[in-house]
Design a protein around this motif. Structure first.
Motif, PDB file in Angstrom:
ATOM      1  N   THR A  10       0.829  -1.486  -0.049  1.00 18.59           N
ATOM      2  CA  THR A  10       0.042  -0.014  -0.144  1.00 18.59           C
ATOM      3  C   THR A  10       0.891   1.117   0.084  1.00 18.59           C
ATOM      4  O   THR A  10       0.187   2.163  -0.084  1.00 18.59           O
ATOM      5  N   THR A  12       4.186   3.872  -1.158  1.00 17.94           N
ATOM      6  CA  THR A  12       4.530   4.468  -2.178  1.00 17.94           C
ATOM      7  C   THR A  12       5.436   3.674  -3.269  1.00 17.94           C
ATOM      8  O   THR A  12       5.150   3.387  -4.291  1.00 17.94           O
ATOM      9  N   ILE A  13       6.422   2.975  -2.686  1.00 17.78           N
ATOM     10  CA  ILE A  13       7.348   2.221  -3.416  1.00 17.78           C
ATOM     11  C   ILE A  13       6.775   0.764  -3.496  1.00 17.78           C
ATOM     12  O   ILE A  13       6.960   0.159  -4.603  1.00 17.78           O
ATOM     13  N   ARG A  33      -1.932  -5.265   6.481  1.00 13.86           N
ATOM     14  CA  ARG A  33      -2.341  -5.251   7.711  1.00 13.86           C
ATOM     15  C   ARG A  33      -3.920  -4.940   7.577  1.00 13.86           C
ATOM     16  O   ARG A  33      -4.706  -5.514   8.557  1.00 13.86           O
ATOM     17  N   ILE A  71       8.317  -1.898   3.623  1.00 15.00           N
ATOM     18  CA  ILE A  71       7.516  -1.511   4.807  1.00 15.00           C
ATOM     19  C   ILE A  71       8.096   0.033   5.252  1.00 15.00           C
ATOM     20  O   ILE A  71       9.682   0.063   5.104  1.00 15.00           O
ATOM     21  N   SER A 110      18.971   5.245   2.443  1.00 11.66           N
ATOM     22  CA  SER A 110      20.208   5.955   1.762  1.00 11.66           C
ATOM     23  C   SER A 110      21.240   6.428   2.835  1.00 11.66           C
ATOM     24  O   SER A 110      22.520   6.666   2.225  1.00 11.66           O
ATOM     25  N   HIS A 138      17.435   2.355   9.499  1.00 11.26           N
ATOM     26  CA  HIS A 138      17.699   1.190   8.141  1.00 11.26           C
ATOM     27  C   HIS A 138      19.212   0.836   8.348  1.00 11.26           C
ATOM     28  O   HIS A 138      19.330  -0.269   7.802  1.00 11.26           O
ATOM     29  N   PRO A 161      18.265   5.793  -3.786  1.00 14.31           N
ATOM     30  CA  PRO A 161      19.359   7.198  -3.630  1.00 14.31           C
ATOM     31  C   PRO A 161      18.629   8.191  -2.718  1.00 14.31           C
ATOM     32  O   PRO A 161      17.753   7.931  -2.128  1.00 14.31           O
TER      33      PRO A 161
HETATM   34  N1  LIG Z   1      16.267   7.967   0.342  1.00 14.51           N
HETATM   35  C1  LIG Z   1      15.748   6.950   0.952  1.00 14.51           C
HETATM   36  O1  LIG Z   1      16.702   6.268   1.533  1.00 14.51           O
HETATM   37  C2  LIG Z   1      14.467   6.297   0.958  1.00 14.51           C
HETATM   38  C3  LIG Z   1      13.518   7.502   0.621  1.00 14.51           C
HETATM   39  C4  LIG Z   1      12.226   6.855   0.452  1.00 14.51           C
HETATM   40  C5  LIG Z   1      11.921   5.723   1.247  1.00 14.51           C
HETATM   41  N2  LIG Z   1      12.617   4.916   1.757  1.00 14.51           N
HETATM   42  C6  LIG Z   1      12.145   3.844   2.478  1.00 14.51           C
HETATM   43  O2  LIG Z   1      11.623   3.007   1.581  1.00 14.51           O
HETATM   44  C7  LIG Z   1      10.480   2.308   2.577  1.00 14.51           C
HETATM   45  C8  LIG Z   1       9.129   2.448   1.716  1.00 14.51           C
HETATM   46  O3  LIG Z   1       8.971   4.079   1.760  1.00 14.51           O
HETATM   47  P1  LIG Z   1       7.552   4.420   1.142  1.00 14.51           P
HETATM   48  O4  LIG Z   1       7.851   5.849   0.964  1.00 14.51           O
HETATM   49  O5  LIG Z   1       7.140   3.502   0.190  1.00 14.51           O
HETATM   50  O6  LIG Z   1       6.791   4.102   2.541  1.00 14.51           O
HETATM   51  P2  LIG Z   1       5.008   4.380   2.832  1.00 14.51           P
HETATM   52  O7  LIG Z   1       4.342   5.055   1.387  1.00 14.51           O
HETATM   53  O8  LIG Z   1       5.144   5.287   4.024  1.00 14.51           O
HETATM   54  O9  LIG Z   1       4.397   3.084   2.883  1.00 14.51           O
HETATM   55  C9  LIG Z   1       4.828   2.449   4.019  1.00 14.51           C
HETATM   56  C10 LIG Z   1       4.433   0.924   3.806  1.00 14.51           C
HETATM   57  O10 LIG Z   1       4.608   0.336   5.165  1.00 14.51           O
HETATM   58  C11 LIG Z   1       3.608  -0.530   5.706  1.00 14.51           C
HETATM   59  N3  LIG Z   1       3.856  -0.624   7.133  1.00 14.51           N
HETATM   60  C12 LIG Z   1       4.051   0.319   7.960  1.00 14.51           C
HETATM   61  N4  LIG Z   1       4.295  -0.273   9.035  1.00 14.51           N
HETATM   62  C13 LIG Z   1       3.957  -1.695   8.920  1.00 14.51           C
HETATM   63  C14 LIG Z   1       3.662  -2.752   9.947  1.00 14.51           C
HETATM   64  N5  LIG Z   1       4.030  -2.614  11.034  1.00 14.51           N
HETATM   65  N6  LIG Z   1       3.318  -3.899   9.240  1.00 14.51           N
HETATM   66  C15 LIG Z   1       2.906  -4.008   7.917  1.00 14.51           C
HETATM   67  N7  LIG Z   1       3.222  -2.969   7.077  1.00 14.51           N
HETATM   68  C16 LIG Z   1       3.650  -1.848   7.501  1.00 14.51           C
HETATM   69  C17 LIG Z   1       2.465   0.480   5.266  1.00 14.51           C
HETATM   70  O11 LIG Z   1       1.219  -0.167   5.170  1.00 14.51           O
HETATM   71  P3  LIG Z   1      -0.066   0.172   5.817  1.00 14.51           P
HETATM   72  O12 LIG Z   1      -0.925   0.553   4.517  1.00 14.51           O
HETATM   73  O13 LIG Z   1      -0.794  -1.116   6.574  1.00 14.51           O
HETATM   74  O14 LIG Z   1       0.057   1.516   6.786  1.00 14.51           O
HETATM   75  C18 LIG Z   1       2.661   0.964   3.741  1.00 14.51           C
HETATM   76  O15 LIG Z   1       2.453  -0.056   2.808  1.00 14.51           O
HETATM   77  C19 LIG Z   1      10.685   2.862   3.957  1.00 14.51           C
HETATM   78  O16 LIG Z   1      11.400   1.967   4.714  1.00 14.51           O
HETATM   79  C20 LIG Z   1      11.484   4.156   3.596  1.00 14.51           C
HETATM   80  O17 LIG Z   1      12.327   4.600   4.709  1.00 14.51           O
HETATM   81  C21 LIG Z   1      13.961   5.411   1.545  1.00 14.51           C
END
Ligand SMILES: NC(=O)c1ccc[n+]([C@@H]2O[C@H](COP(=O)([O-])OP(=O)(O)OC[C@H]3O[C@@H](n4cnc5c(N)ncnc54)[C@H](OP(=O)(O)O)[C@@H]3O)[C@@H](O)[C@H]2O)c1
Length: 217
Positions: A10, A12-13, A33, A71, A110, A138, A161
């Motif tokens: 659900t 973004t990624i 969930r 997640i 990152s 992370h 990145p």
């Molecule tokens: N530059 C970078 O390093 C960078 C940039 C962006 C993202 N990221 C990392 O990439 C990952 C994904 O990012 P995103 O932007 O796609 O996140 P997001 O849109 O906030 O989505 C988070 C996802 O995690 C799920 N989730 C959260 N807690 C959970 C739990 N306890 N059990 C099961 N599912 C859970 C959520 O499900 P629900 O729908 O149930 O809430 C949702 O599907 C993150 O870890 C983020 O830190 C890194």
């Protein structure tokens, strides 16, 4: 065709990973969930599951070829990233025989990547404190993965990145291991669509077992 269990579908990624995986003909089960919040994706199965519960993970991972975790903590405690990866490894490790266990691919962070000046990105000026905390979580999750022998779980961590956001799927990207991928203008970024291409390429090629790697445009 691989059988993939996807956590975070659900998000973004995760939503881009789901779309890319289905587009390649993989059989995807979104483990969420709340199934009511999962976008309707013809071809994907949706099951309820808790990434923080190793017993639940074992049930979702059984019979799969790959488990993907996309997640994120949202506005909650970033430590969930460490708890989740330990639960994923713990749950997968209960499956026998070891040779039948699915691979694990995690979406990383990152912050611990080396910036062009050689220092970790989290030390860069201007990184907000809240983001720095997620970056360290992370890194802690990656440090844990690095203790997991490949004979127990064949794992890979793909760090985005510095910037990743929804955009165009070009199908192209550049790879690195622990160094931030930066373009000629000094930008480190990728669309979430191209990140998903790289993650699915890793599923298809199994080129980075037991380590972290990263991508950038
Ligand atoms: N530059 C970078 O390093 C960078 C940039 C962006 C993202 N990221 C990392 O990439 C990952 C994904 O990012 P995103 O932007 O796609 O996140 P997001 O849109 O906030 O989505 C988070 C996802 O995690 C799920 N989730 C959260 N807690 C959970 C739990 N306890 N059990 C099961 N599912 C859970 C959520 O499900 P629900 O729908 O149930 O809430 C949702 O599907 C993150 O870890 C983020 O830190 C890194």
């Amino acid at each position: 065709m691989a059988k993939i269990a996807l956590y975070g579908a659900t998000g973004t990624i995760g939503a881009r990973v789901l779309r890319e995986a289905l587009g390649r003909g993989h059989r995807v089960t979104a483990v969420v969930r709340d199934p009511a919040r999962c976008p309707d994706r013809p071809g994907a199965a949706v099951v309820r599951g808790d990434v923080l519960d190793p017993v639940s993970v074992a049930g979702a991972a059984a019979g799969q070829d790959v488990v993907v975790s996309a997640i994120g903590p949202g506005t909650g405690d970033p430590a969930v990233l460490v708890t989740a990866v330990k639960s994923l490894i713990g749950g997968i490790c209960t499956l026998a025989p070891a040779a039948s266990r699915p691979r694990l691919i995690t979406v990383g962070g990152s912050g611990s990547l080396r910036a062009p000046d050689g220092s970790p990105l989290w030390q860069a000026p201007g990184v907000p404190e809240a983001m720095r905390t997620v970056m360290h979580a992370h890194a802690d999750a990656l440090d844990f993965l690095l203790t997991v022998p490949l004979e127990e779980v064949r794992w890979t961590c793909l760090s985005p990145p510095a910037q990743i956001e929804p955009g165009e799927r070009t199908g192209t990207y550049r790879l690195a291991l622990d160094d931030l991928v930066v373009d000629g203008a000094g930008r480190s970024r990728i669309s979430a669509e191209d990140y998903a291409v790289a993650l699915l390429d890793e599923i298809d090629r199994d080129a980075h077992a037991g380590r972290r790697f990263t991508v950038g445009a």
